[in-house]
Design a protein around this motif. Sequence first.
Motif, PDB file in Angstrom:
ATOM      1  N   PRO A  46      20.547 -54.685 -54.351  1.00 43.61           N
ATOM      2  CA  PRO A  46      21.208 -53.590 -53.623  1.00 43.61           C
ATOM      3  C   PRO A  46      21.428 -52.379 -54.525  1.00 43.61           C
ATOM      4  O   PRO A  46      21.768 -52.518 -55.704  1.00 43.61           O
ATOM      5  N   LYS A  47      21.206 -51.178 -53.963  1.00 44.39           N
ATOM      6  CA  LYS A  47      21.402 -49.943 -54.715  1.00 44.39           C
ATOM      7  C   LYS A  47      22.196 -48.945 -53.882  1.00 44.39           C
ATOM      8  O   LYS A  47      21.973 -48.806 -52.682  1.00 44.39           O
ATOM      9  N   LYS A  48      23.105 -48.249 -54.543  1.00 43.46           N
ATOM     10  CA  LYS A  48      23.937 -47.254 -53.871  1.00 43.46           C
ATOM     11  C   LYS A  48      23.267 -45.889 -53.953  1.00 43.46           C
ATOM     12  O   LYS A  48      22.814 -45.471 -55.020  1.00 43.46           O
ATOM     13  N   HIS A  49      23.200 -45.184 -52.830  1.00 46.36           N
ATOM     14  CA  HIS A  49      22.603 -43.854 -52.764  1.00 46.36           C
ATOM     15  C   HIS A  49      23.680 -42.863 -52.323  1.00 46.36           C
ATOM     16  O   HIS A  49      24.311 -43.040 -51.279  1.00 46.36           O
ATOM     17  N   VAL A  50      23.865 -41.836 -53.124  1.00 53.50           N
ATOM     18  CA  VAL A  50      24.855 -40.802 -52.821  1.00 53.50           C
ATOM     19  C   VAL A  50      24.118 -39.518 -52.479  1.00 53.50           C
ATOM     20  O   VAL A  50      23.456 -38.913 -53.332  1.00 53.50           O
ATOM     21  N   CYS A  51      24.209 -39.109 -51.210  1.00 53.15           N
ATOM     22  CA  CYS A  51      23.567 -37.891 -50.748  1.00 53.15           C
ATOM     23  C   CYS A  51      24.626 -36.871 -50.338  1.00 53.15           C
ATOM     24  O   CYS A  51      25.816 -37.154 -50.331  1.00 53.15           O
ATOM     25  N   THR A  52      24.159 -35.680 -49.957  1.00 58.33           N
ATOM     26  CA  THR A  52      25.083 -34.622 -49.563  1.00 58.33           C
ATOM     27  C   THR A  52      25.868 -35.000 -48.317  1.00 58.33           C
ATOM     28  O   THR A  52      27.077 -34.773 -48.223  1.00 58.33           O
ATOM     29  N   GLU A  54      25.887 -38.238 -46.774  1.00 51.26           N
ATOM     30  CA  GLU A  54      26.359 -39.616 -46.640  1.00 51.26           C
ATOM     31  C   GLU A  54      26.107 -40.406 -47.909  1.00 51.26           C
ATOM     32  O   GLU A  54      25.323 -40.011 -48.772  1.00 51.26           O
ATOM     33  N   THR A  55      26.787 -41.540 -47.977  1.00 52.68           N
ATOM     34  CA  THR A  55      26.589 -42.518 -49.041  1.00 52.68           C
ATOM     35  C   THR A  55      26.248 -43.848 -48.392  1.00 52.68           C
ATOM     36  O   THR A  55      26.902 -44.262 -47.438  1.00 52.68           O
ATOM     37  N   TYR A  56      25.206 -44.510 -48.887  1.00 51.26           N
ATOM     38  CA  TYR A  56      24.783 -45.755 -48.261  1.00 51.26           C
ATOM     39  C   TYR A  56      24.141 -46.680 -49.287  1.00 51.26           C
ATOM     40  O   TYR A  56      23.838 -46.282 -50.411  1.00 51.26           O
ATOM     41  N   ILE A  57      23.955 -47.922 -48.874  1.00 52.70           N
ATOM     42  CA  ILE A  57      23.349 -48.958 -49.723  1.00 52.70           C
ATOM     43  C   ILE A  57      21.981 -49.330 -49.160  1.00 52.70           C
ATOM     44  O   ILE A  57      21.824 -49.494 -47.942  1.00 52.70           O
ATOM     45  N   THR A  58      20.999 -49.447 -50.032  1.00 55.33           N
ATOM     46  CA  THR A  58      19.703 -49.996 -49.619  1.00 55.33           C
ATOM     47  C   THR A  58      19.470 -51.320 -50.343  1.00 55.33           C
ATOM     48  O   THR A  58      20.021 -51.567 -51.417  1.00 55.33           O
ATOM     49  N   TYR A  59      18.632 -52.158 -49.729  1.00 58.28           N
ATOM     50  CA  TYR A  59      18.303 -53.471 -50.284  1.00 58.28           C
ATOM     51  C   TYR A  59      16.787 -53.596 -50.392  1.00 58.28           C
ATOM     52  O   TYR A  59      16.048 -53.083 -49.534  1.00 58.28           O
ATOM     53  N   ARG A  60      16.356 -54.271 -51.426  1.00 56.19           N
ATOM     54  CA  ARG A  60      14.923 -54.520 -51.583  1.00 56.19           C
ATOM     55  C   ARG A  60      14.524 -55.723 -50.739  1.00 56.19           C
ATOM     56  O   ARG A  60      15.121 -56.799 -50.842  1.00 56.19           O
ATOM     57  N   VAL A  61      13.504 -55.544 -49.910  1.00 64.15           N
ATOM     58  CA  VAL A  61      12.965 -56.626 -49.083  1.00 64.15           C
ATOM     59  C   VAL A  61      11.571 -56.964 -49.617  1.00 64.15           C
ATOM     60  O   VAL A  61      10.646 -56.153 -49.531  1.00 64.15           O
TER      61      VAL A  61
END
Length: 370
Positions: A46-52, A54-61
């Motif tokens: 899981p990685k946290k992404h901080v954008c202008t 929103e902030t969200y988490i993505t996961y490697r599939v």
Amino acid sequence: QDLSLPNGTPVDTSSPASSSSLLNRLQLDDDLDVETRDLFVTVDDPKKHVCTMETYITYRVTTKTTRAEFDLPEYSVRRRYQDFDWLRNKLEESQPTHLIPPLPEKFVVKGVVDRFSEEFVETRRKALDKFLKRITDHPVLSFNEHFNVFLTAKDLNAYKKQGMALLSKMGESVKYVTGGYKLRNRPLEFAAIGDYLDTFSLKLGTIDRIAQRIIKEQLEYLVELREYGPVYSTWGGLEVELSEPLEGVSACIGNCCTALEELSEDMTEDFLPVLREYILYAESMKNVLKKRDQVQAEYEAKLEAVAFKREDRPKVPTDVEKCQDRVECFNADLKADMERWQNNKRQDFRQLLMGMADKNIQYYEKVCVT
């Protein structure tokens, strides 16, 4: 004296560690034959992404496969929660006769406030990994075109914009059934399934609430216990003659705190998520059962309409026959998925309860040794 389980499995009672070995033997009985599988999917990193905005988490599939419908033997893509939600919606639309595994709730995991905390993200990762593995193990869902796209497409947004274009005809018929017709009689076997799901949801909900209350009380006790231990250490510093036994009591309380914290974490991270998943699973099964009833109601309504015009149209119309086929398809798929769900449930709860028993034994061993 040698003991054995009802299924004949021998139980070694010669040492306190026998619970762990028993759990391992039970898990070995349920292992799938990996040599017969041709599709493996995992969710990790899981990685946290901080954008202008929103902030969200993505996961490697990560996907490894030997199936012919895949162009490559291995894929690795990143997906966020809403992508998993898109997949589940597409599976429900295109496979209305099948039970679609549930996703973890989007915003609320009881007992966790920060959805970007390490504990929350890891709990969700495990749930998403299990969600994909449930689909991968299904003989129909694993071949769904939307599942293929989810596992392989670098840019999923292009497929999301297609909307309802790929909705199946059966899905449309289930969604737009005859409005004012009430089902006469649900077949006994499906009525029994409905009654079972109602009772199962009720009982599991009660267990879930009790388990959460136990964890809450354990954590409250843990706070007080952590304040209690240093008191003895301070006391020992004031009375030299009693310092050794008082320090021993303080150390003992510290060890009890560590053991209780581990037990509470195990219940929060391993026990509660399984309960919650199966509560959501039961709701998913109820929804499929409701769709089956809708198709049967549509079929009965068409039969009634034909009966009024029997003198003009002695032959059963094609659309009525197609509707009957849909009912039979629903019945077959629902029964097969119910059997598969029951098998998974027995396996999951056996491992869950044996695992929790093992954790409690380990907890009391640590406390008693202390």
